[in-house]
Scaffold this motif. Sequence first.
Motif, short mmCIF file in Angstrom:
data_model
loop_
_atom_site.label_atom_id
_atom_site.label_comp_id
_atom_site.label_asym_id
_atom_site.label_seq_id
_atom_site.Cartn_x
_atom_site.Cartn_y
_atom_site.Cartn_z
N PRO A 108 0.83 -1.22 0.00
CA PRO A 108 0.00 0.00 0.00
C PRO A 108 0.85 1.26 0.00
O PRO A 108 2.00 1.27 0.44
CB PRO A 108 -0.81 -0.13 1.29
CG PRO A 108 0.03 -1.00 2.18
CD PRO A 108 0.75 -1.95 1.28
N ARG B 135 0.29 5.60 0.76
CA ARG B 135 -0.65 6.60 1.25
C ARG B 135 0.13 7.90 1.46
O ARG B 135 0.78 8.11 2.48
CB ARG B 135 -1.30 6.15 2.55
CG ARG B 135 -2.37 7.12 3.08
CD ARG B 135 -3.18 6.50 4.18
NE ARG B 135 -3.92 5.32 3.71
CZ ARG B 135 -4.59 4.50 4.52
NH1 ARG B 135 -4.60 4.71 5.82
NH2 ARG B 135 -5.23 3.47 4.01
N SER C 58 -3.62 6.01 -2.73
CA SER C 58 -3.59 4.56 -2.90
C SER C 58 -2.86 4.24 -4.20
O SER C 58 -2.48 5.13 -4.97
CB SER C 58 -5.01 3.99 -2.94
OG SER C 58 -5.65 4.35 -4.16
#
Length: 235
Positions: free
Chosen positions: A165, A167, A173
């Motif tokens: 992931p 962020r 994303s």
Amino acid sequence: MSELDRGSSGVARRADYLQIPLTHSTEEDSWLVTYLDVITLLLVMFVVMLALSGGAAATPDETTVAAVDAAPLAGGGDEQSSPAMDDDAFTERARAALQDAGLSDDITVISHQGGVRFRISNDILYGSGEAVLSREGIRQLENLVPLLASSDYRITVAGHTDSLPIRTDRFPSNWELSSARAGSVVRLFESAGIARERLQATGYADARPLFRNDTEQGRSRNRRVEIILESQPPE
């Protein structure tokens, strides 16, 4: 049996065969014997002629149909220019151009049904977590521009990431990251002169991996940009 009786008997048999009603012969109608003989001979001649001719001749419609059916065979394969053959020829030309540019190890060229696909590792094009093309990435993509410009393919640039992931303020994303990377390639192609109506960008994040994401090697190979060339539908 007299000659007259024998003649009358022969006439009767021929009359029965030809379904001609027979009346009692007299000297006045003796011509009927010769007439029936002529008819019989003509019938036999027509049967023989038909047998020697090999049957009834083809009608004009049948001849036309046969000629139409035979036309593709006579023309060979020259008139049927297969899209698959064109794709294969373009693939070979692309591989040769990349070989001359020293990029055959960095860019994979794949021929698929209806087009051609170029696969480039993100590790060559971008820094980690970035969507700005590196100098080496720009050089590699610029080597593709002459090939793309010389074709009529519709061009889709697809961005792919691994499953780790991300962020950040810019990329909440992997969807945003993969889309931004595809967009940067499209902008480069447009600035190089490729018509913008042929271009589109899309991001797939980690939704379409090629390898398992549980190893570093697999994640590295999943981080990629694919330039997908597809034949344009007729207008």
